[in-house]
Enzyme design. Structure first.
Site, PDB file in Angstrom:
ATOM      1  N   TYR A 187      18.678 -14.352 -14.812  1.00  0.00           N
ATOM      2  CA  TYR A 187      18.911 -12.973 -14.372  1.00  0.00           C
ATOM      3  C   TYR A 187      18.692 -11.965 -15.509  1.00  0.00           C
ATOM      4  CZ  TYR A 187      21.505 -14.476 -10.149  1.00  0.00           C
ATOM      5  OH  TYR A 187      21.881 -14.996  -8.951  1.00  0.00           O
ATOM      6  N   SER A 190      12.889 -17.885  -8.854  1.00  0.00           N
ATOM      7  CA  SER A 190      13.810 -16.895  -9.422  1.00  0.00           C
ATOM      8  C   SER A 190      15.235 -17.373  -9.245  1.00  0.00           C
ATOM      9  CB  SER A 190      13.651 -15.568  -8.692  1.00  0.00           C
ATOM     10  OG  SER A 190      14.177 -15.687  -7.375  1.00  0.00           O
ATOM     11  N   ASP A 191      16.135 -16.842 -10.050  1.00  0.00           N
ATOM     12  CA  ASP A 191      17.536 -16.997  -9.717  1.00  0.00           C
ATOM     13  C   ASP A 191      17.778 -16.105  -8.488  1.00  0.00           C
ATOM     14  OD1 ASP A 191      20.180 -17.658  -9.607  1.00  0.00           O
ATOM     15  OD2 ASP A 191      20.582 -17.365 -11.735  1.00  0.00           O
ATOM     16  N   TRP A 192      18.874 -16.322  -7.834  1.00  0.00           N
ATOM     17  CA  TRP A 192      19.099 -15.777  -6.485  1.00  0.00           C
ATOM     18  C   TRP A 192      19.255 -14.241  -6.457  1.00  0.00           C
ATOM     19  CZ3 TRP A 192      17.582 -20.278  -6.400  1.00  0.00           C
ATOM     20  CH2 TRP A 192      17.669 -21.128  -5.308  1.00  0.00           C
TER      21      TRP A 192
END
Ligand code: BGC
Length: 697
Positions: free
Chosen positions: A217, A248-250
């Site tokens: 992030y 990607s991270d969430w």
């Protein structure tokens, strides 16, 4: 002849890792043929997740039945499958304390198998962000403050798990402060980045063929990691040869459309917010984005689906989930992870004799304390608490439980008080600001970073009250990382660090307390005497400079002695090292050292190898871990431990021109059982071409 043990047996660690058996030429051909048949819309479908919420713990990405393309089905996480119930293993910080790569490989295999049994094909683990400071909220999810130690454990986990499913080491990179993770910039110069924050990512990619990587992030040097071309393309693909996909991270992990795609973010998870049809077509029409980029990223996304034959899944029987073998493994790991920090007058192991009275004190003794309730949460169908474990273990002694608010007046009548104290998911863990309201309500609270490494007041007071009234006191600490113990340490006789020990933790704690198991865990992070012994730690910081100093490196540099050093841990027996033999072997050294159990119980210890440089062209930290090996020994037994030390591990990163360099200087190799207690040392000198041993004295 003395038995020889290899500290890191690469062949055994990598056995069965499907990522290492890929025929890349064949896969490349198949992927290209497939892409030739795909429309732009079909390619776009492959570069994004399918829905915001998981379905039974599975996050879907891509997949097209008409083309025979399966979706990715991603499952968290680092201490077990977060899908329905699953084996809740001790957290990674605990497993790190075993310093046992073979064991960590088995944990990876078990978690991978359970994820596959749940229908998953990608495991969103391991978390391998360097523990720059133990106050990091997610410290429990990662392995170590040391990149060498982290790399070895992570490689073992990835290779184990990839017997069954793809892995996704995370969060790439430098995600090591929780509360500000969506905004903060980790500012790291090239040398520290390559020497400290990236080496373990490099190892999981180059040695264990990790199939994917999750971006972080945070920002690195001002640029969000999810749109960082240097990280995602130049380093990961061009330098390390990564052939997998980056997801990607969430939610907030994808910050842009064209910029992220061009930088090398292949899949937006968990659903399209930036990679929507509308935004993509706008970008294509304006010329900001070239279709070639979508083609390239879709190719990355498809590559592992073909390489791993995900269209032909082998779904293991659901019976593997929480099976007897995995439960036994969770217990073995928990036992081996417990670190004995203090044992005054050999108060431990405790006696289980008729007439002995043991008080077990503190609410945590009677609490299932598995750790964080964020993305690494695992639902266990059963948890053995410390109290239940002790009650099951004790045969003759009398055990009485005192909750934290009991009347302690009778504690003095007991032979010993065992206090279980420490932290829970309320004190540390993944921090989701929008969930803060939940914190008020209870179970969903997420702890975030710890501003102080001291225990919460209630826990400190509990220990102090019990110690004041008891004849003798043993403290069992639970928590995800270093805890400052100085204010009460002198008042207790025994101290164990039990981490978040997983579903079988209570049994493991009891086994160690009563000597059924001999403690062998070693700290993967140093425990400072006080908060201010370590670097400044501001959990609201938005810009954080990172240099070569943190953890034991920082303490060494400032001439400070930790309360408990990195690698420290006591045993109920004693170990000794014999004469070390070091010789050149290929492009590195082979180190042979006899290790003996000279005490009166079978046990295990971890031999650690550190290197110090003198006369280097660049600033060097005092010493760095460059090898370790765990040995299990019967009473009186000696084994010979074999460690390999590669020249590559002795290099420093030269920022200009961005290369690793083996400096012409003296390298002192030191061996011992913890960072602050190193015995034998041997020096070798590199003159720029050749190596020679430096004469003693
Ligand atoms: C976490 C990741 C996790 C993901 C999916 C994110 O908030 O940072 O580690 O894998 O959620 O649950």
């Amino acid at each position: 002849m003395t038995k020889r043990i290899r500290a890191f047996d690469a062949e055994a660690i990598h056995a069965g890792n499907k990522g290492l058996a890929i025929d890349h030429d064949a896969v490349a051909r198949t992927v290209d043929e497939l892409l030739d048949r795909m429309t732009l819309a079909q390619k776009i479908h492959e570069i994004r997740g399918c829905q915001a919420e998981s379905i039974d713990g599975l996050y879907y990405a891509g997949g097209d039945e008409s083309l025979g393309i399966p979706p990715y089905r991603m499952v968290d996480g680092p201490r077990g499958a977060r899908a329905g119930t699953a084996t809740a293993f001790p957290v990674a910080a605990a497993r790190a304390a075993t310093f046992d790569v073979e064991l960590e490989r088995r944990v990876g295999m078990a978690i991978g198998l359970e994820v596959a049994a749940k229908g998953g094909n990608v495991l969103l683990a391991p978390t391998i962000n360097l523990l720059r400071h133990p106050g990091w909220g997610r410290a429990q999810e990662t392995y170590s403050e040391d990149p060498f130690h982290m790399g070895a454990m992570a490689v073992a986990f990835v290779s184990g798990a990839q017997n069954h499913v793809l892995t996704s080491p995370k969060h790439f990179a430098a995600n090591n402060l929780e509360n500000t993770r969506f905004e903060l910039s980790a500012n790291i110069e090239a040398r520290a980045l390559h020497e400290l924050y990236l080496p373990h990512f490099k190892r999981v990619v180059t040695e264990a063929a990790a199939a994917s990587v999750m971006s972080a992030y945070n920002r690195l040097n001002g640029v969000y990691c999810g749109e960082h071309p240097e990280l995602l393309t130049r380093i990961l693909r061009d330098d390390w040869g990564f052939t997998g996909f980056v997801e990607s991270d969430w939610f907030l992990g994808t910050r842009s459309t064209s910029t992220a795609l061009i930088a090398g973010l292949d899949i937006e998870m968990p659903a399209p917010y930036r990679f929507t049809d509308e935004l993509l077509h706008e970008a294509l029409e304006s010329g900001e984005l070239d279709e070639e980029i979508i083609h390239r990223n879709a190719r990355h996304a498809l590559y592992q689906k073909i390489a791993w034959r995900l269209d032909q899944p082998e779904t293991p029987d659901a019976g593997v989930v929480e099976c007897a073998a995995h439960v036994a493994l969770a217990r073995e790991v928990a036992e081996k992870s417990i670190v004995l920090l203090k044992n005054e007058a050999e108060i431990l192991p405790l006696d289980d004799r008729n007439g002995v009275r043991i008080a077990v004190v503190g609410d945590l003794a009677d609490t299932a304390n598995l750790g964080d309730r964020g993305s690494s949460f695992v639902t266990s169908s059963e948890v053995t608490t410390p109290l239940a474990g002790i009650s099951a273990c004790v045969k003759r002694a009398e055990v009485e439980f005192f909750s934290s608010d009991s009347d302690f007046a009778t504690l003095g009548e007991f032979d010993v008080s065992v206090v279980v104290a420490g932290l829970t998911y309320r004190d540390e863990g993944e921090f989701i600001p929008t969930a803060q309201e939940e914190a008020e309500g209870g179970d969903l609270a997420r702890g975030g970073d710890r501003a102080t490494l001291c225990l919460p007041d209630s826990q400190r007071q509990l220990i102090e009250r019990v110690a004041a009234l008891s004849t003798r006191t043993v403290v069992v600490l639970e928590g995800g990382s270093a805890i400052v113990v100085q204010d009460w340490l002198s008042r207790v006789e025994g101290l164990l660090m039990a981490w978040y020990p997983g579903r079988e933790g209570g049994h493991a704690i009891a086994d160690v307390l009563f000597g059924v198991a001999n403690p062998s865990g070693k700290l993967p992070v140093c425990f400072p005497t006080a908060d201010n012994q370590l670097m400044d730690w501001d959990i609201t910081a938005l810009d954080v400079p990172h240099d070569l100093l943190h953890g034991y490196r920082y303490l060494d540099h400032h001439g400070r002695t930790a309360e408990f050093a990195f690698g420290f841990g006591l045993s109920y027996t004693r170990f000794e090292l014999g004469d070390v033999s070091i010789s050149r072997s290929g492009a590195g050294f082979r180190v042979l050292v006899p290790v003996s159990n000279v005490g009166s119980r079978a046990g295990a210890s971890v031999v650690q190898l550190y290197v110090s440089c003198t006369g280097s062209a660049v600033t060097r930290v005092d010493k760095e871990l460059k090898g370790f090996g765990r040995v299990e020994l019967e009473v009186g037994e000696t084994v010979e431990l074999e460690m390999e030390l590669a020249d590559n591990d002795l290099c420093y990163f030269d920022a200009e021109p961005g290369q690793w360099r083996l400096d012409a200087c003296a390298y002192t190799i030191r061996l011992g059982f913890s960072a602050d207690h190193l015995g034998t040392s041997t020096t070798w000198v590199f003159d720029g071409t050749d190596w020679c041993p430096s004469p003693p004295g």
